[in-house]
Design an enzyme around this catalytic site. Structure first.
Site, PDB file in Angstrom:
ATOM      1  N   LYS B  93     -15.132 -46.988  27.213  1.00  0.00           N
ATOM      2  CA  LYS B  93     -15.762 -45.882  27.939  1.00  0.00           C
ATOM      3  C   LYS B  93     -17.171 -45.559  27.430  1.00  0.00           C
ATOM      4  O   LYS B  93     -18.031 -45.134  28.194  1.00  0.00           O
ATOM      5  CB  LYS B  93     -14.882 -44.636  27.838  1.00  0.00           C
ATOM      6  CG  LYS B  93     -13.504 -44.786  28.480  1.00  0.00           C
ATOM      7  CD  LYS B  93     -13.564 -44.771  29.981  1.00  0.00           C
ATOM      8  CE  LYS B  93     -12.176 -44.877  30.604  1.00  0.00           C
ATOM      9  NZ  LYS B  93     -12.227 -45.019  32.061  1.00  0.00           N
ATOM     10  N   GLU B 115     -14.938 -35.802  33.844  1.00  0.00           N
ATOM     11  CA  GLU B 115     -13.502 -35.691  34.068  1.00  0.00           C
ATOM     12  C   GLU B 115     -12.848 -36.671  33.109  1.00  0.00           C
ATOM     13  O   GLU B 115     -13.479 -37.633  32.683  1.00  0.00           O
ATOM     14  CB  GLU B 115     -13.162 -36.044  35.514  1.00  0.00           C
ATOM     15  CG  GLU B 115     -12.967 -37.537  35.823  1.00  0.00           C
ATOM     16  CD  GLU B 115     -14.224 -38.381  35.653  1.00  0.00           C
ATOM     17  OE1 GLU B 115     -15.342 -37.820  35.742  1.00  0.00           O
ATOM     18  OE2 GLU B 115     -14.110 -39.596  35.420  1.00  0.00           O
ATOM     19  N   SER B 383      -9.086 -52.880  26.351  1.00  0.00           N
ATOM     20  CA  SER B 383     -10.048 -51.823  26.667  1.00  0.00           C
ATOM     21  C   SER B 383     -10.088 -50.688  25.653  1.00  0.00           C
ATOM     22  O   SER B 383     -11.094 -49.999  25.533  1.00  0.00           O
ATOM     23  CB  SER B 383      -9.763 -51.259  28.059  1.00  0.00           C
ATOM     24  OG  SER B 383      -8.426 -50.797  28.138  1.00  0.00           O
TER      25      SER B 383
HETATM   26  C1  PLP Z   1      -8.396 -47.478  26.954  1.00  0.00           C
HETATM   27  C2  PLP Z   1      -8.535 -47.308  28.417  1.00  0.00           C
HETATM   28  N1  PLP Z   1      -8.451 -48.386  29.219  1.00  0.00           N
HETATM   29  C3  PLP Z   1      -8.553 -48.284  30.540  1.00  0.00           C
HETATM   30  C4  PLP Z   1      -8.730 -47.075  31.163  1.00  0.00           C
HETATM   31  C5  PLP Z   1      -8.780 -47.025  32.649  1.00  0.00           C
HETATM   32  O1  PLP Z   1     -10.050 -46.838  33.171  1.00  0.00           O
HETATM   33  P1  PLP Z   1     -10.862 -47.982  33.866  1.00  0.00           P
HETATM   34  O2  PLP Z   1      -9.984 -48.588  34.907  1.00  0.00           O
HETATM   35  O3  PLP Z   1     -12.041 -47.304  34.441  1.00  0.00           O
HETATM   36  O4  PLP Z   1     -11.243 -48.980  32.852  1.00  0.00           O
HETATM   37  C6  PLP Z   1      -8.834 -45.914  30.381  1.00  0.00           C
HETATM   38  C7  PLP Z   1      -9.064 -44.609  31.015  1.00  0.00           C
HETATM   39  O5  PLP Z   1      -8.937 -43.563  30.480  1.00  0.00           O
HETATM   40  C8  PLP Z   1      -8.740 -46.048  28.974  1.00  0.00           C
HETATM   41  O6  PLP Z   1      -8.818 -44.971  28.190  1.00  0.00           O
END
Ligand code: PLP
Lengths: 274, 401
Positions: B93, B115, B383
């Site tokens: 993020k 948000e 992620s």
């Molecule tokens: C670690 C992590 N991965 C994925 C996501 C999902 O978001 P996005 O699809 O925008 O990557 C989030 C959202 O809060 C997250 O905290």
């Protein structure tokens, strides 16, 4: 707008009549199905009795992004009864059984109409006796094809204008809108605090150079005083959250309270005519 | 590089998806943002500061790590992890919030709002707000405030105000509604940092661009470490920002499968999930964009379910809808229980505690790897890290921390 046979739409007729009499339009808003579906038609008649010239009927939506807490809760109450766009059209049809004069404008968000599809929606809306459609999250940029379908069925697309609207966007609105345009008097959501009459007056003068339709002003009108002040500069005043608050207060004496409240506003704006 | 793929169009459309569906009051602000972002991305000084912050503040590049024990245990393709969990604040993020905070500063805005679902975007926003000296307000569904309490406290430590949102389903979508309401009210002073590749144009495009660093690094690292590009790239999809960040640089690279993993919740067949693409949800309009959207037959947005707050969203970014439609990316779902198993696998086999969101991508990687040869390669975008999820996991194990 002019309907295909050349007659005037109900909205146009209403504004012509009022303009001839030197009066301003009073446009109250209620959320359809709030607090329960059975009361909406009765409430619409009470609005007319209190002096409404046009009714804005809110179509409840799960994600009312442009609404403040009062109208959000109204939508939640209606949705708790499963009120759908189709149900709202049924309410309009029932209202039309005894009232063929007062224009009804549906006000809501894009998705319920998207889900039904514009051709199906437009045909059903006209059959029910709807006159105009105001879709909060449908700016002119995305509206062209959708509005063409509405207009082909004789529905007036009502667009919002805001204090932040630059002059460069007005041509697109002027081209697509019919019936009237709705000037949002302040930056904020429905039911927000105070509005500044002088800045509204200045903005309306600017808008009138580009838009040749009646201009209604809403957001922040709550009482006779604010209604009268705005009526001296606008063609119509729109009141929403304040009326929904009456609904929120309970069903006891509701229709009488709503009629009485609107009568007070009516008297105030009729005094602003000079 | 991608001469044929050039999305979105000037008005923010990815085919039939995307666009700008907001109330009139916000139109001028979105136009201002579009113009300013266009200037910024062509301004070498702006981009240099962005890259410098990613290096010195975020700690990039994030490693591409060969998860050998996991690969062996699963049997089949080699699984590599793009380690976004190692970024400052613990998720991808921050790549986006750095970029948007720089934009906010450039535009003279002193207040930012965001948000958040899992709280990762809220933390990443609070973090950059602290660093740039901006006031920060984060909207979070009341339900998520409960299930992601460590992140709520982190945001407060960083000086942000966290506002629990009690309306609607009390999750991410309602937090986004409330952030939009704030923005409409304070549009002159406030910059809205959207946390995923969704929302009205230009957000899906600019969030993607700020997240593309993931895929760009991955391409270089894969070439260097493996001598070629992977056979498949996997990422979890909530709104889709980590996925589009790693996918986008690969769109024009032939032979690389792009697979987005949505939250299957209790199972796509049960209806209790957050998988609009896998379940072929009809397109609809929400939060300023047109995308596949979980809704009932009357166009009301329906409640979603996922064990991970960050994936618990009924829509998905418009570019994923487009990639799905043209067939360049595939979308599948992993259920809550599958994600949990994968979570524990990674803890025990690799010594990495993944976020529950990322665990969805891992879960599908396990399935896919089994169908592939040992000389084939899967990259999973890891992620985020799972520290924030420890209370949730402990509770499932019957432990009160
Ligand atoms: C670690 C992590 N991965 C994925 C996501 C999902 O978001 P996005 O699809 O925008 O990557 C989030 C959202 O809060 C997250 O905290």
């Amino acid at each position: 707008m002019l309907i295909s046979d050349g007659t005037m739409s109900r909205i146009q007729t209403t504004f012509s009549r009022l303009q001839a009499a030197g009066r301003k339009a009073l446009i109250p808003y209620v959320t359809a199905g709030d607090p329960r579906p059975g009361i909406t038609v009765e409430l619409m008649h009470a609005l007319v009795k209190g002096g409404a010239d046009i009714i804005e009927l809110g179509v409840p939506f799960s994600d009312p992004m442009a609404d403040g807490p009062v109208i959000q809760l109204a939508a939640e109450r209606a949705l708790a009864h499963g009120v759908s766009l189709r149900n709202v059209l049924e309410m309009v049809a029932e209202f039309r059984q005894t009232n063929t004069e007062t224009p009804v404008v549906l006000m809501g968000y894009a998705n319920p109409i998207e889900a039904m599809g514009y051709p199906v929606f437009s045909a059903a809306a006209v059959a029910a006796g709807v006159d105009g459609v105001l879709t909060v999250d449908l700016p002119p940029e995305e509206a062209r094809e959708r509005v063409a379908v509405l207009k082909a069925h004789g529905l007036d697309p009502v667009f919002l204008l805001a204090p932040t609207t630059p002059v460069s966007r007005l041509a697109a609105v002027a081209e697509l809108a019919s019936g009237y345009v709705y000037y949002v008097s302040l930056k904020g959501v429905t039911g927000a605090a105070t509005l500044d009459v002088d800045s509204v007056a200045t903005k309306l003068a600017e808008l009138r150079q580009h838009i040749n339709l009646p201009i209604g002003v809403g957001f922040g009108i709550r009482d006779a005083q604010s209604a009268q002040a705005i009526a001296s500069v606008a063609d119509a005043i729109i009141i929403g959250s304040r009326i929904v608050q009456e609904v929120e207060a309970g069903e006891a004496g509701l229709t009488e309270r709503v009629s009485a409240f609107l009568s007070g506003i009516r008297a105030a704006i009729d005094m602003a005519r000079a | 590089m991608n001469d044929i793929y050039n999305q979105p169009d000037a008005r923010g459309h990815f085919g039939q998806f995307g666009g700008i569906f907001v109330a009139e009051t916000l139109m001028a602000a979105l136009e201002e943002l579009r113009v300013e972002y266009d200037k910024a991305r062509n301004d070498p000084a702006f981009m240099a500061e962005y890259y410098s912050d990613l290096k010195h503040y975020v700690g990039r590049p994030s490693p591409l790590y060969h998860a050998k024990r996991l690969s062996e245990e699963v049997g089949g393709a080699q699984i590599y992890l793009k380690r976004e969990d190692l970024n400052h604040t613990g998720a991808h993020k921050v790549n986006n919030t750095i970029g948007q905070a720089l934009l906010a500063r450039r535009m003279g805005k002193k207040r930012v709002i965001a948000e958040t679902g899992a709280g990762q975007h809220g933390v990443a926003s609070a973090t950059v707000a602290a660093r740039f000296g901006l006031e920060c307000v984060v909207y979070m569904g009341a339900e998520d405030v409960k299930r992601q309490s460590p992140n709520v406290y982190r945001m407060k430590l960083l000086g942000a105000t966290v506002v629990p949102v009690e309306s609607g389903t009390k999750t991410l979508k309602d937090a986004m509604n409330e952030a939009m309401r704030d923005w409409v009210t304070n549009v002159d002073t406030t910059y809205y940092i959207i946390g995923t590749a969704a929302g009205p144009h230009p957000y899906p495009m600019l969030v993607r661009d700020f997240q593309c660093i993931i895929g760009e690094e991955c391409k270089l690292q894969a070439q260097e470490q493996i001598g070629r590009q992977p056979d498949a790239v996997l990422a979890c999809v909530g709104g889709g920002s980590n996925a589009i960040g790693i996918f986008h640089p690969y769109i024009g690279v032939p032979g690389v499968r792009l697979i987005g993993v949505e939250a299957g919740g209790f199972g796509v067949e049960t209806g209790k999930h957050a998988a609009p693409l896998t379940s072929a949800a009809k397109p609809g309009v929400l939060h300023g964009q047109r995308s596949n959207l979980m809704q009932d037959e009357n166009g009301q947005v329906i409640e979603t379910h996922s064990i991970s707050a960050g994936l618990d969203y009924p829509g998905v970014g418009p570019e994923h809808c487009y990639l799905n439609e043209i067939g360049r990316a595939e979308y599948v779902a992993a259920n809550d229980d599958e994600a949990l198993l994968a979570f524990h696998d990674l803890c025990r086999l690799e010594g990495i505690i993944p976020a529950l969101e990322s665990s969805h991508a891992l879960a599908y990687a396990k399935k896919l790897a089994k169908t592939m040869r040992p000389d084939q390669v899967i990259v999973v975008n890891l992620s985020g890290r799972g520290d924030k999820d420890i209370p949730t996991i402990a509770k499932l194990d019957g432990i009160e921390l």
